[in-house]
Design an enzyme around this catalytic site. Structure first.
Site, mmCIF file in Angstrom:
data_model
loop_
_atom_site.group_PDB
_atom_site.id
_atom_site.type_symbol
_atom_site.label_atom_id
_atom_site.label_comp_id
_atom_site.label_asym_id
_atom_site.label_seq_id
_atom_site.Cartn_x
_atom_site.Cartn_y
_atom_site.Cartn_z
ATOM 1 N N PRO A 171 0.795 4.525 -2.811
ATOM 2 C CA PRO A 171 0.836 3.992 -1.441
ATOM 3 C C PRO A 171 0.430 4.971 -0.335
ATOM 4 O O PRO A 171 1.253 5.388 0.483
ATOM 5 C CB PRO A 171 2.295 3.567 -1.297
ATOM 6 C CG PRO A 171 3.039 4.533 -2.171
ATOM 7 C CD PRO A 171 2.136 4.754 -3.357
ATOM 8 N N CYS A 172 -0.851 5.274 -0.253
ATOM 9 C CA CYS A 172 -1.327 6.141 0.827
ATOM 10 C C CYS A 172 -1.223 5.464 2.192
ATOM 11 O O CYS A 172 -1.313 6.134 3.218
ATOM 12 C CB CYS A 172 -2.755 6.620 0.563
ATOM 13 S SG CYS A 172 -3.948 5.306 0.287
#
Length: 201
Positions: A171-172
């Site tokens: 989850p950037c």
């Protein structure tokens, strides 16, 4: 974060009936029952538009947004991973199901084998730290750089996020600027807002 061989290798190669590009129609040459593909892929619908999911024998190797150009992504996978790139949904059933559960707020983390061969070095270290950022929270680039072991490598951390081959799953989108700005995103700023709003609801 380990790289597990969890992707099924048993599937039927679907007939190509839609006039897709040559690399999608490439015949399976040299394939065996034990090793029928280099990359299997499928697309799924989502609130941020269609997503391309691609897997190797090791696990999920790529998640791509439509703005990245699926044909270009598949061509890159053929060049960097192997030429046997097949539209084969079955090996990606688990990934597709978990992505759907995530977007319907029934899942807050992913449990999938992943293949990080498309990244290396410090970028890989940054990506392995992304899964430690809790659902519904955000972290600054500087804090992520520190967690990855290089507090001064803030710019390199941003580059690692911008080139993340597995957005959503790693989850950037939860990484934001220290001044409160949302920051950039491989799927576009609007997609990043959708993901952050989804998790904040």
């Amino acid at each position: 974060m380990n790289e597990r061989d969890t992707v099924s290798t048993s599937f039927t190669d679907p007939a190509d009936k839609d006039g897709t590009t040559p690399h999608r129609r490439r015949p399976v040459t040299g394939a065996s029952d034990e090793d029928p593909f280099d990359v299997a892929y499928r697309t799924v619908d989502s609130p941020v538009g269609p997503l391309l999911l691609a897997a190797t024998q090791r696990g999920l190797v790529r998640v791509a947004f439509e703005v990245e150009d699926f044909d270009r992504v598949l061509g890159t996978l053929a060049a960097r991973v192997g030429p046997r790139v097949l539209a084969a949904p079955a090996p990606l059933d688990a990934a597709a199901r978990q992505v759907e559960e995530y977007f319907t707020r029934r899942r807050t983390s992913f449990d999938l084998g992943i293949d990080l061969r498309l990244t290396s070095g410090f970028r890989r270290e940054v990506l392995t730290r992304l899964a430690e950022v809790p659902y519904g929270t955000t972290v600054g680039y500087a804090a992520l750089a520190t967690a990855a072991g290089s507090p001064r490598a803030v710019r390199a951390t941003g580059t690692a996020c911008a080139t993340n081959p597995l957005p959503v799953v790693l989850p950037c989108h939860r990484v934001v600027r220290s001044d409160g700005g949302i920051g950039g995103y491989i799927g576009g700023v609007d997609a990043k807002r959708v993901l952050l709003d989804l998790e904040a609801a």
